[in-house]
Motif scaffolding. Structure first.
Motif, PDB file in Angstrom:
ATOM      1  N   LYS A   1      -3.304   1.131  21.251  1.00 48.16           N
ATOM      2  CA  LYS A   1      -3.466   0.984  19.803  1.00 48.16           C
ATOM      3  C   LYS A   1      -3.916   2.310  19.205  1.00 48.16           C
ATOM      4  CE  LYS A   1      -6.424  -1.576  16.540  1.00 48.16           C
ATOM      5  NZ  LYS A   1      -7.462  -2.626  16.464  1.00 48.16           N
ATOM      6  N   VAL A   2      -3.134   2.826  18.254  1.00 53.32           N
ATOM      7  CA  VAL A   2      -3.485   4.093  17.619  1.00 53.32           C
ATOM      8  C   VAL A   2      -3.807   3.915  16.134  1.00 53.32           C
ATOM      9  CG1 VAL A   2      -2.036   5.353  19.255  1.00 53.32           C
ATOM     10  CG2 VAL A   2      -1.099   4.738  17.010  1.00 53.32           C
ATOM     11  N   GLN A   3      -3.463   2.749  15.567  1.00 55.37           N
ATOM     12  CA  GLN A   3      -3.616   2.536  14.123  1.00 55.37           C
ATOM     13  C   GLN A   3      -3.703   1.036  13.864  1.00 55.37           C
ATOM     14  OE1 GLN A   3      -1.098   1.121  12.033  1.00 55.37           O
ATOM     15  NE2 GLN A   3      -2.066   1.542  10.058  1.00 55.37           N
ATOM     16  N   ASP A   4      -4.309   0.671  12.737  1.00 49.53           N
ATOM     17  CA  ASP A   4      -4.414  -0.738  12.356  1.00 49.53           C
ATOM     18  C   ASP A   4      -4.305  -0.836  10.839  1.00 49.53           C
ATOM     19  OD1 ASP A   4      -4.775  -3.464  12.460  1.00 49.53           O
ATOM     20  OD2 ASP A   4      -6.724  -3.389  13.467  1.00 49.53           O
ATOM     21  N   GLY A   5      -3.930  -2.019  10.347  1.00 44.71           N
ATOM     22  CA  GLY A   5      -3.866  -2.250   8.901  1.00 44.71           C
ATOM     23  C   GLY A   5      -2.660  -1.617   8.245  1.00 44.71           C
ATOM     24  N   CYS A   6      -2.482  -1.932   6.949  1.00 48.11           N
ATOM     25  CA  CYS A   6      -1.318  -1.421   6.219  1.00 48.11           C
ATOM     26  C   CYS A   6      -1.617  -1.372   4.728  1.00 48.11           C
ATOM     27  CB  CYS A   6      -0.105  -2.313   6.478  1.00 48.11           C
ATOM     28  SG  CYS A   6       1.426  -1.686   5.768  1.00 48.11           S
ATOM     29  N   ASP A   7      -1.179  -0.294   4.083  1.00 47.95           N
ATOM     30  CA  ASP A   7      -1.369  -0.117   2.640  1.00 47.95           C
ATOM     31  C   ASP A   7      -0.100  -0.388   1.841  1.00 47.95           C
ATOM     32  OD1 ASP A   7      -3.935   0.667   3.257  1.00 47.95           O
ATOM     33  OD2 ASP A   7      -3.551   2.819   3.039  1.00 47.95           O
ATOM     34  N   CYS A   8       0.959  -0.841   2.501  1.00 51.27           N
ATOM     35  CA  CYS A   8       2.255  -0.940   1.813  1.00 51.27           C
ATOM     36  C   CYS A   8       2.388  -2.178   0.929  1.00 51.27           C
ATOM     37  CB  CYS A   8       3.379  -0.928   2.846  1.00 51.27           C
ATOM     38  SG  CYS A   8       3.563   0.665   3.685  1.00 51.27           S
ATOM     39  N   PHE A   9       1.879  -3.315   1.374  1.00 55.06           N
ATOM     40  CA  PHE A   9       1.968  -4.569   0.625  1.00 55.06           C
ATOM     41  C   PHE A   9       3.407  -4.883   0.217  1.00 55.06           C
ATOM     42  CE2 PHE A   9      -2.485  -3.462   0.285  1.00 55.06           C
ATOM     43  CZ  PHE A   9      -3.120  -4.684   0.451  1.00 55.06           C
ATOM     44  N   CYS A  10       4.301  -4.892   1.209  1.00 55.60           N
ATOM     45  CA  CYS A  10       5.668  -5.343   0.949  1.00 55.60           C
ATOM     46  C   CYS A  10       5.616  -6.777   0.438  1.00 55.60           C
ATOM     47  CB  CYS A  10       6.503  -5.258   2.225  1.00 55.60           C
ATOM     48  SG  CYS A  10       6.639  -3.576   2.864  1.00 55.60           S
ATOM     49  N   SER A  11       6.559  -7.137  -0.418  1.00 55.46           N
ATOM     50  CA  SER A  11       6.429  -8.391  -1.158  1.00 55.46           C
ATOM     51  C   SER A  11       6.496  -9.632  -0.270  1.00 55.46           C
ATOM     52  CB  SER A  11       7.516  -8.469  -2.230  1.00 55.46           C
ATOM     53  OG  SER A  11       8.803  -8.557  -1.659  1.00 55.46           O
ATOM     54  N   TYR A  12       7.063  -9.524   0.930  1.00 54.58           N
ATOM     55  CA  TYR A  12       7.246 -10.678   1.805  1.00 54.58           C
ATOM     56  C   TYR A  12       6.164 -10.794   2.865  1.00 54.58           C
ATOM     57  CZ  TYR A  12       9.001  -6.893   4.680  1.00 54.58           C
ATOM     58  OH  TYR A  12       9.102  -5.699   5.349  1.00 54.58           O
ATOM     59  N   CYS A  13       5.280  -9.817   2.970  1.00 52.85           N
ATOM     60  CA  CYS A  13       4.418  -9.655   4.145  1.00 52.85           C
ATOM     61  C   CYS A  13       2.963 -10.001   3.860  1.00 52.85           C
ATOM     62  CB  CYS A  13       4.530  -8.218   4.660  1.00 52.85           C
ATOM     63  SG  CYS A  13       3.603  -7.924   6.168  1.00 52.85           S
ATOM     64  N   ALA A  14       2.365 -10.808   4.753  1.00 48.86           N
ATOM     65  CA  ALA A  14       0.961 -11.194   4.611  1.00 48.86           C
ATOM     66  C   ALA A  14       0.045 -10.393   5.535  1.00 48.86           C
ATOM     67  CB  ALA A  14       0.810 -12.685   4.913  1.00 48.86           C
ATOM     68  N   ILE A  15       0.611  -9.501   6.337  1.00 45.08           N
ATOM     69  CA  ILE A  15      -0.198  -8.799   7.336  1.00 45.08           C
ATOM     70  C   ILE A  15      -1.331  -7.959   6.718  1.00 45.08           C
ATOM     71  CG2 ILE A  15      -0.136  -7.104   9.211  1.00 45.08           C
ATOM     72  CD1 ILE A  15       1.013  -9.942   9.819  1.00 45.08           C
ATOM     73  N   PRO A  16      -1.129  -7.275   5.570  1.00 45.60           N
ATOM     74  CA  PRO A  16      -2.274  -6.550   4.984  1.00 45.60           C
ATOM     75  C   PRO A  16      -3.448  -7.465   4.638  1.00 45.60           C
ATOM     76  CG  PRO A  16      -0.221  -5.775   4.024  1.00 45.60           C
ATOM     77  CD  PRO A  16       0.127  -6.994   4.834  1.00 45.60           C
ATOM     78  N   PHE A  17      -3.150  -8.738   4.317  1.00 46.09           N
ATOM     79  CA  PHE A  17      -4.229  -9.681   4.018  1.00 46.09           C
ATOM     80  C   PHE A  17      -4.942 -10.132   5.286  1.00 46.09           C
ATOM     81  CE2 PHE A  17      -0.775 -10.580   0.855  1.00 46.09           C
ATOM     82  CZ  PHE A  17      -1.357  -9.895  -0.188  1.00 46.09           C
TER      83      PHE A  17
ATOM     84  N   GLY B   1       0.578  -0.271  16.700  1.00 43.53           N
ATOM     85  CA  GLY B   1      -0.199  -0.347  15.473  1.00 43.53           C
ATOM     86  C   GLY B   1       0.566  -1.175  14.472  1.00 43.53           C
ATOM     87  N   VAL B   2       0.008  -1.368  13.302  1.00 47.99           N
ATOM     88  CA  VAL B   2       0.708  -2.092  12.245  1.00 47.99           C
ATOM     89  C   VAL B   2       1.697  -1.168  11.549  1.00 47.99           C
ATOM     90  CG1 VAL B   2       0.440  -3.369  10.084  1.00 47.99           C
ATOM     91  CG2 VAL B   2      -1.238  -3.660  11.916  1.00 47.99           C
ATOM     92  N   ASN B   3       1.275   0.066  11.302  1.00 52.09           N
ATOM     93  CA  ASN B   3       2.110   1.051  10.609  1.00 52.09           C
ATOM     94  C   ASN B   3       1.765   2.423  11.173  1.00 52.09           C
ATOM     95  OD1 ASN B   3       3.681   2.490   8.838  1.00 52.09           O
ATOM     96  ND2 ASN B   3       2.550   1.963   7.003  1.00 52.09           N
ATOM     97  N   ILE B   4       2.225   2.694  12.407  1.00 54.33           N
ATOM     98  CA  ILE B   4       1.703   3.840  13.137  1.00 54.33           C
ATOM     99  C   ILE B   4       2.081   5.184  12.518  1.00 54.33           C
ATOM    100  CG2 ILE B   4       1.579   2.569  15.304  1.00 54.33           C
ATOM    101  CD1 ILE B   4       4.019   4.006  16.266  1.00 54.33           C
ATOM    102  N   GLY B   5       3.171   5.220  11.764  1.00 53.96           N
ATOM    103  CA  GLY B   5       3.526   6.469  11.104  1.00 53.96           C
ATOM    104  C   GLY B   5       2.520   6.878  10.042  1.00 53.96           C
ATOM    105  N   ASP B   6       1.678   5.920   9.634  1.00 54.07           N
ATOM    106  CA  ASP B   6       0.640   6.162   8.635  1.00 54.07           C
ATOM    107  C   ASP B   6      -0.640   6.702   9.280  1.00 54.07           C
ATOM    108  OD1 ASP B   6       0.111   6.071   5.885  1.00 54.07           O
ATOM    109  OD2 ASP B   6      -1.032   4.215   6.063  1.00 54.07           O
ATOM    110  N   PHE B   7      -0.556   6.967  10.583  1.00 49.37           N
ATOM    111  CA  PHE B   7      -1.710   7.461  11.332  1.00 49.37           C
ATOM    112  C   PHE B   7      -2.344   8.668  10.640  1.00 49.37           C
ATOM    113  CE2 PHE B   7      -3.621  10.464  14.233  1.00 49.37           C
ATOM    114  CZ  PHE B   7      -4.438   9.676  15.022  1.00 49.37           C
ATOM    115  N   GLY B   8      -3.669   8.691  10.596  1.00 53.80           N
ATOM    116  CA  GLY B   8      -4.396   9.863  10.124  1.00 53.80           C
ATOM    117  C   GLY B   8      -5.211   9.673   8.871  1.00 53.80           C
TER     118      GLY B   8
END
Length: 444
Positions: free
Chosen positions: A159-175, A207-214
Motif C-alpha cells: 500500500k502506497v496511497q489511500d483515499g481519493c479526491d476525485c469524487f466521480c459521480s458514480y463512486c462512493a469510495i471517497p465517502f 492504493g485507491v488512486n496511486i498516481g495521486d501519490f505525494g
C-alpha cells in the motif's frame, strides 16, 4: 491497554473481499493480532475470531459481503465476528443487523482491531446479543496506515496511497476511505526491503488512486517508483491501477527502460464516450486515453494493457453505449475488467435522469466481456512459441502450478516444489486444457 491474557491460545480466521488494497490491509491486521499471541486458524479449524474485511464498490459487492458474513457464521458458530472495511464504514447498521456479527469497525478503526477486540472481551467475557459499532467520519481523516500483504510469499501487495479526491459521480469510495493521503518514499522503500528480506520476489503497488501519490509528503509518484527500482532483492514491480490523467509520459518512459518495473498497465477508462465521461465527472477524455494507450503500445509492443469499463451508467443511452463500444474496440488493449453500473447512496449520479434497466446493463456487460475474451485470447495467441521469464507461485491445482510472465501471461506447468518462488526461462507452447493459461517448457 489490551490485556493479552484474553488472547492466549486463541485463533483467528481472515476473510477479504474487494481490491488488492484490502488484501494488504488484512495482512496488516493479521500481523497485529499475531503480535498479541493470536495465531492464524488452519484450514478446517474452528476460529475464536473471524475478521471480515469488506468491499462496497458496487451493490453486488455489498451482497457478497452479506453472504460471506452469514457463511462465516455457519462455519464458525462460536467465534466472535468482527467486520470492517468500506461496507462497514458506509453501512454499519446494516451489517450489525446480520446474525452472528459482534463488532463493526470503520476504516479509521481497522488499524486497531486488536485493541477493540480486547475491549469487547473485557466488557462482556462471553458472546453477547449486543453488537458494537465503532466508526468515525472519514471527512477529516488524514492518517495513513502502512500495509503490506505477504499472502503466498511470492507476490506482495504494498500500500502506497489511500483515499481519493476525485469524487466521480458514480463512486462512493471517497465517502468510505476519505481524502487522498500517502506514506513517505523512505518508509515505503523500507517496507519493500523488508519484503525482499522475507523472500518476496514481486511487489504490486496498491492504493485507491496511486498516481495521486505525494499529497501528504510533497513527493511524486515518479520519484517513488525510481526509488523502488533501486531496491535489491525484488525482481519485479507492478503498478496495480493508475488513472489515465496521472499516467505521464515520464512514468511510461521509466517503465519502458526499467528492468524491475514490468510491462503491465491497468488503466481505468470507464466509458469510451466523452458525453458519459462528463456525466461520470472523470478528469480526461477519450483523446487523451487513446494517446496514452497507443504510446504504451508503440514503445512497449508486448505490454499487457488492462482497462476498467462500467456498463450501464445513468445517462448512457443506446447510442452512447454503441459509441463507447466502437471506441474501446479501436484501442490496443489486452483485457477489459467489466463492471455493471451500481447505484451507490449519496453519489451525484443518482441525480442523472436517464436510468438504464438492470437487464440492459447485463446485456451491455456481456458484449464487453465477449470483446475482452476475444482480445485476451488474441494476446495470448501472439505469444505462443515465444520465450519469457516466469515467476512460479506456491499454489497447486490438479497437479499443476502457475506463474506469470513479465507481461502478465498466466502460465501452467506440472507441479514442481523446487520451482516455487523461482523465476525460470520458458518457451510458451500452447493453451492448457481449459484455456485459462498457456502451457510452457522450461528451457534454461
Amino acid at each position: 491497554m489490551t490485556d493479552n491474557t484474553f488472547f492466549e491460545n486463541k485463533k483467528a480466521a481472515y476473510f477479504t473481499l474487494g481490491c488488492k488494497l484490502n488484501f494488504a490491509e488484512t495482512s496488516t491486521v493479521g500481523r497485529e493480532l499475531s503480535s498479541l499471541g493470536i495465531r492464524k486458524a488452519r484450514a478446517g479449524e474452528e476460529a475464536d475470531f473471524c475478521i471480515i474485511n469488506t468491499c462496497s464498490v458496487t451493490e453486488l459487492a455489498d451482497k457478497k459481503c452479506r453472504n460471506l458474513i452469514r457463511r462465516v457464521h455457519r462455519m464458525h458458530p462460536q467465534a466472535y465476528i468482527i467486520v470492517t472495511g468500506c461496507y462497514a464504514q458506509l453501512k454499519p447498521e446494516e451489517i450489525a443487523s446480520i446474525e452472528g456479527v459482534d463488532l463493526v469497525l470503520g476504516m479509521e478503526q481497522k488499524r486497531l482491531v486488536g485493541k477493540y477486540i480486547g475491549r469487547m472481551l473485557a466488557a462482556s467475557k462471553v458472546k453477547s446479543a449486543e453488537v458494537g459499532i465503532i466508526s468515525t467520519s472519514v471527512k477529516h481523516t488524514r492518517s495513513f496506515t502502512p500495509s503490506c500483504s505477504a499472502g503466498d510469499r511470492t507476490r506482495y501487495f504494498l500500500k502506497v496511497q489511500d483515499g481519493c479526491d476525485c469524487f466521480c459521480s458514480y463512486c462512493a469510495i471517497p465517502f468510505a476511505r476519505g481524502r487522498s493521503r500517502n506514506g513517505s518514499i523512505a518508509h515505503i522503500v523500507a517496507q519493500a526491503r523488508q519484503a525482499a528480506g522475507e523472500g518476496g520476489r514481486e511487489i504490486i503497488l496498491t492504493g485507491v488512486n496511486i498516481g495521486d501519490f505525494g499529497k501528504s509528503t510533497n513527493e511524486r509518484f515518479i520519484d517513488l517508483i525510481k526509488a523502488l527500482d533501486r531496491v535489491d532483492g525484488i525482481e519485479r514491480f507492478r503498478i496495480s491501477s493508475i488513472e489515465p490523467d496521472l499516467l505521464t509520459d515520464e512514468i511510461i518512459d521509466f517503465v519502458a527502460a526499467s528492468r524491475r518495473f514490468m510491462p503491465h498497465f491497468h488503466i481505468p477508462l470507464q466509458s469510451g464516450s466523452d458525453a458519459v465521461l462528463r456525466l461520470m465527472r472523470r478528469r480526461y477524455d477519450t483523446a487523451l486515453f487513446r494517446r496514452i494507450t497507443e504510446r504504451i503500445r508503440e514503445i512497449m509492443p508486448d505490454t499487457f494493457i488492462g482497462i476498467d469499463v462500467i456498463a450501464g451508467m445513468r445517462g448512457e443511452t443506446d447510442e452512447l453505449f454503441d459509441q463507447s463500444l466502437r471506441f474501446i474496440e479501436s484501442l490496443p488493449f489486452s483485457c477489459l475488467h467489466v463492471f455493471n453500473y451500481s447505484e451507490r447512496p449519496g453519489t451525484r449520479a443518482l441525480k442523472i435522469d436517464h436510468h438504464v434497466p438492470p437487464e440492459k446493463r447485463r446485456l451491455r456487460s456481456r458484449r464487453l466481456i465477449e470483446l475482452s475474451d476475444r482480445r485476451l485470447h488474441l494476446f495470448y495467441d501472439q505469444h505462443i512459441g515465444r520465450r519469457a521469464n516466469v515467476l512460479f507461485e506456491h499454489s497447486k491445482k490438479d497437479g499443476f502450478m502457475y506463474g506469470f510472465t513479465e507481461n502478465y501471461i498466466k502460465t501452467e506447468i506440472p507441479y514442481d516444489k523446487t520451482l516455487c518462488n523461482v523465476i525460470r526461462r520458458v518457451e510458451l507452447t500452447g493453451w492448457n486444457a481449459d484455456k485459462t493459461a498457456l502451457t510452457a517448457k522450461i528451457i534454461d
